[in-house]
Design a protein around this motif. Sequence first.
Motif, PDB file in Angstrom:
ATOM      1  N   ILE A 201      32.430  39.642  36.156  1.00 40.66           N
ATOM      2  CA  ILE A 201      32.728  38.249  36.520  1.00 40.66           C
ATOM      3  C   ILE A 201      31.429  37.459  36.670  1.00 40.66           C
ATOM      4  O   ILE A 201      31.309  36.331  36.177  1.00 40.66           O
TER       5      ILE A 201
ATOM      6  N   SER B 200      40.866  38.324  36.242  1.00 43.15           N
ATOM      7  CA  SER B 200      39.585  37.715  35.874  1.00 43.15           C
ATOM      8  C   SER B 200      39.759  36.232  35.560  1.00 43.15           C
ATOM      9  O   SER B 200      38.972  35.399  36.003  1.00 43.15           O
TER      10      SER B 200
ATOM     11  N   LEU C 145      37.995  33.293  37.655  1.00 43.81           N
ATOM     12  CA  LEU C 145      37.039  32.417  36.964  1.00 43.81           C
ATOM     13  C   LEU C 145      37.511  30.964  36.993  1.00 43.81           C
ATOM     14  O   LEU C 145      36.717  30.045  37.187  1.00 43.81           O
TER      15      LEU C 145
END
Length: 209
Positions: A13, A158, A162
């Motif tokens: 990440i 993810s 994000l």
Amino acid sequence: MVFTLIAAGKDTISSTLSWLLWLVATHPDVERKILEEIERESDKGTSRFLISKDELNGLVYLHATIYETLRFYPPLPFEHRCASEADVLPTGHRVKKGMRMLFNIYSMGRMEEIWGKDCMEFKPQRWITEEGNIIHVPSQKFMAFLTGPKTCLGKAMSFMQLKFIVSAILWNYKLDMVECRIVKPTPSIVLSMKDGLKMRVSKRCLVSS
Ligand code: HEM
């Protein structure tokens, strides 16, 4: 299990974040479209510091920007696999039992045969249909999360993380490169930036209240 999830997600990440923030800072048209989308999709009545979980689904252009970042800069740029049986690959290459194969995900993201003539252009739009939905790209073509039975378990998480982080940063702060210097990857297991990323951070004047 919790430790595995944290360990698998931390460096991937943070690598994606660095590359994405640099790409957005150097592509003002992309930055403008992301901000317009946050403006359009977020609840006008609530604080803009964080976008809500439900609103994340509407951030299609940001989703596409994350895909496009991962195409150019996959956090895990190389992978290897070992053949459990002899086989013939779709390319016609013969593989013997036990043979180790190394594949270069970083290069695959830049190949004209796979992505077309504009493969070297940073173009989030390539991930969006005319109707405004995310295009499904098979995992054998886009390998950042790998393909097959050992694919990444944290892909959906993810994108959620994000989108939360990037929308909060970009909505509240303007990021500019400190100086015109060459940003390039360093060859390592996790794709990081050689010499890091230096940016000037200033409070953004909101487009509207
Ligand atoms: C942009 C972010 C991420 C990318 C590009 C990514 C990519 C990958 C790749 C390529 C693998 C396969 C590694 C291998 O088998 O050699 C993998 C495995 C894995 N990832 Fe991710 N990952 C990301 C984020 C995350 C996050 C946030 C989590 C957890 C919350 C996570 C959990 C896992 C787990 C548990 C595996 C092992 C799966 C297995 O062996 O069956 N990943 N990831």
